[in-house]
Enzyme design. Structure first.
Site, PDB file in Angstrom:
ATOM      1  N   LYS A  54       0.839  -1.204   0.000  1.00 38.46           N
ATOM      2  CA  LYS A  54       0.000   0.000   0.000  1.00 38.46           C
ATOM      3  C   LYS A  54       0.880   1.262   0.000  1.00 38.46           C
ATOM      4  O   LYS A  54       0.599   2.224  -0.712  1.00 38.46           O
ATOM      5  CB  LYS A  54      -0.947  -0.015   1.205  1.00 38.46           C
ATOM      6  N   GLN A  98      -4.639  -1.717   9.883  1.00 39.83           N
ATOM      7  CA  GLN A  98      -4.637  -3.020   9.221  1.00 39.83           C
ATOM      8  C   GLN A  98      -5.246  -4.076  10.140  1.00 39.83           C
ATOM      9  O   GLN A  98      -4.919  -4.161  11.327  1.00 39.83           O
ATOM     10  CB  GLN A  98      -3.188  -3.396   8.824  1.00 39.83           C
ATOM     11  N   ASP A 121     -10.841   2.997   4.722  1.00 38.94           N
ATOM     12  CA  ASP A 121     -11.158   1.571   4.617  1.00 38.94           C
ATOM     13  C   ASP A 121     -12.666   1.331   4.599  1.00 38.94           C
ATOM     14  O   ASP A 121     -13.115   0.231   4.287  1.00 38.94           O
ATOM     15  CB  ASP A 121     -10.573   0.820   5.820  1.00 38.94           C
TER      16      ASP A 121
HETATM   17  N1  GUN Z   1      -7.010  -6.903   6.189  1.00 35.91           N
HETATM   18  C1  GUN Z   1      -7.305  -7.565   5.040  1.00 35.91           C
HETATM   19  N2  GUN Z   1      -7.806  -6.727   4.107  1.00 35.91           N
HETATM   20  C2  GUN Z   1      -7.805  -5.497   4.676  1.00 35.91           C
HETATM   21  C3  GUN Z   1      -8.198  -4.219   4.201  1.00 35.91           C
HETATM   22  O1  GUN Z   1      -8.663  -4.032   3.072  1.00 35.91           O
HETATM   23  N3  GUN Z   1      -8.031  -3.201   5.082  1.00 35.91           N
HETATM   24  C4  GUN Z   1      -7.548  -3.386   6.340  1.00 35.91           C
HETATM   25  N4  GUN Z   1      -7.437  -2.327   7.140  1.00 35.91           N
HETATM   26  N5  GUN Z   1      -7.194  -4.552   6.804  1.00 35.91           N
HETATM   27  C5  GUN Z   1      -7.313  -5.613   5.971  1.00 35.91           C
END
Ligand code: GUN
Length: 296
Positions: A54, A98, A121
């Protein structure tokens, strides 16, 4: 292979290019550079890989990204204090915590602490709640579900009145994607570990979204001829012929399904790249919200 390949990698690349262009235009106009903050708690190796990807994508798009790592024994207050600090930081437009968080932390409470305007998110309970209600719109749509919908729209899949089956009911993918499909006027069936006769239900699906995390679970003879198959699964299976010792497969047996489906996403190179592209889009949107502009 009879199915058309839905090339998520190429579609994501053009979206990322579009975001990059818009970021450049903002900066040229003297508007602030979009800023994303990520928070990882603990040592989950997969989380670290995802978050690294990311940051790299942000850098390529001209978006500032700042990583924060807290130890696995961080307290609820420590995590939430960091989120509050980021809420108050005008250079940070989007905050991504995350998931999963280490056991013992209250995930919902942490997500509830994120400012709605910075919830790139889309996991804040209010954003998810709005997604579930008719006539209401969240400020942000979660990245993977938004990527799935983009691929369906981009491949020209008619959704109104279609039978859509979603395999999996996770907070991150299954449930929000089901809500989005309902908003697009599909008739949605959600299958999960207690569902009876999953193959029989999938055989009726014009659209299948698989997000269960079981390698090659869906077999070719479960697929309705001509169905559109979106495979969200990313599973490692042992493969001695690879240098790494493993390869990635989806939740759908690709070779079998590709003989029957009308269109299908590959793994890797399908939904995965879309998640990152949508996060960049959401971060740009957060920066525009902070400008005080009306954002579509
Ligand atoms: N864990 C797995 N996919 C995601 C996501 O798209 N965002 C976040 N914050 N955690 C994740």
């Amino acid at each position: 292979m009879r199915a058309t390949l839905i090339d998520g990698k190429a579609i994501a690349e053009s979206l990322r290019e579009e975001v990059k262009q818009k970021v450049r235009e903002r900066i040229d106009k003297g508007l602030p550079t979009p800023g994303l903050a990520t928070v990882i708690v603990g040592e989950n190796p997969a989380s670290k890989v995802y978050v690294r990807m990311k940051h790299k994508a942000c850098q390529e798009a001209g978006i500032i990204s700042v990583g924060h790592e807290l130890p696995k024994d961080a307290t609820q207050d420590e995590v939430e204090d960091l989120v509050r600090k980021l809420n108050a930081d005008p250079k940070i437009h989007g905050i991504l915590v995350q998931l999963p968080l280490p056991a013992g932390l209250d995930e919902e409470h942490v997500l509830n602490t994120i400012s709605l305007q910075k919830d790139v998110d889309g996991f804040h309970p209010i954003n998810i709640g709005r997604l579930a209600q008719k006539g209401r719109e969240p400020l942000f749509i979660p990245a993977t579900p938004a990527g799935v919908m983009y691929l369906l729209e981009h491949s020209g899949t008619p959704l109104a009145g279609a039978n859509a089956v979603v395999l999996g009911r996770s907070n991150i993918v299954g449930m929000p994607v089901s809500l989005l499909l309902v908003s697009a006027n599909a008739t949605v069936t959600i299958c999960h570990s207690r569902t009876k006769d999953i193959p029989g239900i999938i055989r009726e699906a014009d659209v299948l979204v698989a997000a269960v995390g079981i390698p090659e679970y869906v077999r070719g003879d479960w697929i309705k001829p001509g169905a559109i198959v979106i495979d969200v699964g990313v599973n490692r299976v042992e493969d001695d012929t690879r240098k790494s010792g493993y390869r990635l497969v989806g939740d759908v047996n690709f070779d079998e399904a590709a003989e029957v489906a009308g269109a299908i996403t590959p793994v890797p190179g399908g939904v995965g790249p879309m998640t990152i592209a949508m996060l960049l889009r959401n971060t740009l949107r957060a920066a525009r919200l902070a400008d005080g502009n009306h954002v579509e």
